[in-house]
Enzyme design. Structure first.
Site, PDB file in Angstrom:
ATOM      1  N   ILE A  26       0.720  -1.282   0.021  1.00 27.57           N
ATOM      2  CA  ILE A  26      -0.015  -0.146   0.163  1.00 27.57           C
ATOM      3  C   ILE A  26       0.694   1.051   0.072  1.00 27.57           C
ATOM      4  O   ILE A  26       0.245   2.270  -0.103  1.00 27.57           O
ATOM      5  CB  ILE A  26      -0.884  -0.059   1.137  1.00 27.57           C
ATOM      6  CG1 ILE A  26      -0.301  -0.205   2.440  1.00 27.57           C
ATOM      7  CG2 ILE A  26      -2.074  -0.978   1.043  1.00 27.57           C
ATOM      8  CD1 ILE A  26      -1.111   0.050   3.786  1.00 27.57           C
ATOM      9  N   GLU A  28       5.357   3.143  -0.545  1.00 27.66           N
ATOM     10  CA  GLU A  28       6.780   2.540  -0.378  1.00 27.66           C
ATOM     11  C   GLU A  28       7.433   3.829  -0.434  1.00 27.66           C
ATOM     12  O   GLU A  28       6.914   5.022  -0.876  1.00 27.66           O
ATOM     13  CB  GLU A  28       7.333   1.704  -1.521  1.00 27.66           C
ATOM     14  CG  GLU A  28       7.064   2.291  -2.847  1.00 27.66           C
ATOM     15  CD  GLU A  28       7.747   1.524  -4.090  1.00 27.66           C
ATOM     16  OE1 GLU A  28       9.038   1.447  -4.121  1.00 27.66           O
ATOM     17  OE2 GLU A  28       6.932   0.756  -4.518  1.00 27.66           O
ATOM     18  N   GLY A  29       8.707   4.062   0.354  1.00 32.40           N
ATOM     19  CA  GLY A  29       9.415   5.151   0.117  1.00 32.40           C
ATOM     20  C   GLY A  29      10.657   4.806   0.634  1.00 32.40           C
ATOM     21  O   GLY A  29      11.018   4.552   1.848  1.00 32.40           O
ATOM     22  N   GLY A  30      11.809   5.367   0.117  1.00 30.11           N
ATOM     23  CA  GLY A  30      13.206   5.338   0.539  1.00 30.11           C
ATOM     24  C   GLY A  30      13.522   3.757   0.659  1.00 30.11           C
ATOM     25  O   GLY A  30      13.660   3.348  -0.369  1.00 30.11           O
ATOM     26  N   TYR A  33       9.039  -0.429   2.556  1.00 27.91           N
ATOM     27  CA  TYR A  33       7.714  -1.007   1.865  1.00 27.91           C
ATOM     28  C   TYR A  33       6.466  -1.031   3.286  1.00 27.91           C
ATOM     29  O   TYR A  33       6.647  -1.370   4.205  1.00 27.91           O
ATOM     30  CB  TYR A  33       7.711  -2.105   1.164  1.00 27.91           C
ATOM     31  CG  TYR A  33       8.638  -2.180   0.064  1.00 27.91           C
ATOM     32  CD1 TYR A  33       8.369  -1.764  -1.044  1.00 27.91           C
ATOM     33  CD2 TYR A  33      10.069  -2.453   0.329  1.00 27.91           C
ATOM     34  CE1 TYR A  33       9.234  -1.690  -2.265  1.00 27.91           C
ATOM     35  CE2 TYR A  33      11.128  -2.549  -0.746  1.00 27.91           C
ATOM     36  CZ  TYR A  33      10.531  -1.887  -1.871  1.00 27.91           C
ATOM     37  OH  TYR A  33      11.635  -1.629  -3.096  1.00 27.91           O
ATOM     38  N   VAL A  34       5.339  -0.690   3.018  1.00 32.36           N
ATOM     39  CA  VAL A  34       4.384  -0.673   3.595  1.00 32.36           C
ATOM     40  C   VAL A  34       3.231  -1.678   3.167  1.00 32.36           C
ATOM     41  O   VAL A  34       2.782  -1.477   1.948  1.00 32.36           O
ATOM     42  CB  VAL A  34       3.580   0.533   4.096  1.00 32.36           C
ATOM     43  CG1 VAL A  34       2.551   0.201   5.124  1.00 32.36           C
ATOM     44  CG2 VAL A  34       4.715   1.528   4.677  1.00 32.36           C
ATOM     45  N   LYS A  48       5.249  -2.286   8.310  1.00 33.08           N
ATOM     46  CA  LYS A  48       6.188  -1.649   7.652  1.00 33.08           C
ATOM     47  C   LYS A  48       7.701  -2.541   7.551  1.00 33.08           C
ATOM     48  O   LYS A  48       8.218  -2.873   8.529  1.00 33.08           O
ATOM     49  CB  LYS A  48       6.661  -0.410   8.426  1.00 33.08           C
ATOM     50  CG  LYS A  48       7.498   0.639   7.905  1.00 33.08           C
ATOM     51  CD  LYS A  48       7.501   2.031   8.758  1.00 33.08           C
ATOM     52  CE  LYS A  48       8.107   3.267   8.182  1.00 33.08           C
ATOM     53  NZ  LYS A  48       8.123   4.163   9.097  1.00 33.08           N
ATOM     54  N   ASP A 142       8.324  16.325  13.044  1.00 32.28           N
ATOM     55  CA  ASP A 142       7.828  16.298  11.850  1.00 32.28           C
ATOM     56  C   ASP A 142       6.381  16.223  11.549  1.00 32.28           C
ATOM     57  O   ASP A 142       5.873  15.524  11.043  1.00 32.28           O
ATOM     58  CB  ASP A 142       8.579  15.058  11.065  1.00 32.28           C
ATOM     59  CG  ASP A 142       8.680  15.322   9.416  1.00 32.28           C
ATOM     60  OD1 ASP A 142       8.690  16.423   8.898  1.00 32.28           O
ATOM     61  OD2 ASP A 142       8.782  14.256   8.874  1.00 32.28           O
TER      62      ASP A 142
END
Length: 246
Positions: A26, A28-30, A33-34, A48, A142
């Protein structure tokens, strides 16, 4: 999707005392993955999966798990059910409650109603209040609509504690400025930074008030679907200039 990420779908994995079946990716980033996954009873979770690649990143994600585990349960902070960190492979699995939406995903489609703005902002402020009430205080660093999730029952949840810290920066020595500057660059979002984060040479202490500033920027975004400050703007932040639409 990488071969490793794709190969996890359909598999059952054990994290802590939880056995979950991975259903779909569902996000992803860097290096992360989720996935949406579920247990045998059909309860849904978010997994995650992070391949950290370096010990420094491994420590950061491990720090996120430790930070969440140290907090008392709060209705507006995303729940971490279990974590599994392997220092040899530098892979970390974090099992969270499943939240299908973010405040940002709503803002990308439409304006929020007044009631929605109040619900999201009150939830975020309540979560931050808990963080700041800890001993020592925890600074999230953040805060932004992207980090406000929405659970299956519609409750906003603050997430992403990888940047959170208990450090209060006093900037008394010249050589501290470079180290603090790098830390801020890594762990904060530029247009949500407070004035004391923008101009370190003023040597104003950096602590919980930085979150309060980011809360204000978040509220503006929730109301107007626009940033209070653009990423490249420094002077308006230092001067505290506000652009309030009619």
């Amino acid at each position: 999707m990488s071969h490793t990420a794709a190969s996890l779908i359909g598999k059952t994995i054990k994290i802590g005392e939880y056995n979950v079946i991975i259903r779909e990716k569902i996000g992803e980033g860097g290096y992360a993955y989720v996935y949406r996954c579920e247990d045998n009873s059909g309860k849904q979770y978010a997994l995650k999966y992070v391949n950290c690649l370096t010990p420094e990143r491994f420590e950061q994600f491990n720090h996120e798990a430790n930070m969440l585990n140290s907090l008392p349960e709060h209705p507006n902070i995303v729940k971490l059910y279990a974590s599994d960190a392997n220092p040899k492979t530098l892979i970390i699995n974090l099992l969270y409650e499943y939240c299908p939406l973010t405040a940002m995903s709503i803002l990308l489609k439409r304006m929020m109603t007044h009631e929605e703005v109040l619900i999201f902002f009150t939830a975020c402020a309540s979560a931050v209040s808990l963080l700041h009430s800890q001993s020592p205080p925890i600074i999230h660093r953040d805060l932004k609509p992207e980090n406000l999730l929405v659970s299956l029952d519609g409750v906003p949840k603050l997430c992403d504690f990888g940047s959170a810290t208990t450090k209060i920066y006093k900037l008394q020595k010249p050589d501290e400025i470079n180290a603090v500057s790098e830390d801020i660059e890594r762990n904060t979002t530029q247009n949500y930074r407070s004035p004391e984060m923008i101009d370190l040479y003023k040597r104003i202490q950096i602590g919980p008030p930085a979150d309060v500033w980011a809360l204000g920027c978040t509220l503006y975004k929730l109301i107007y679907r626009d940033d209070l400050y653009k990423p490249e703007e420094r002077l308006p932040i230092l001067q505290g200039k506000l652009r309030i639409p009619p």
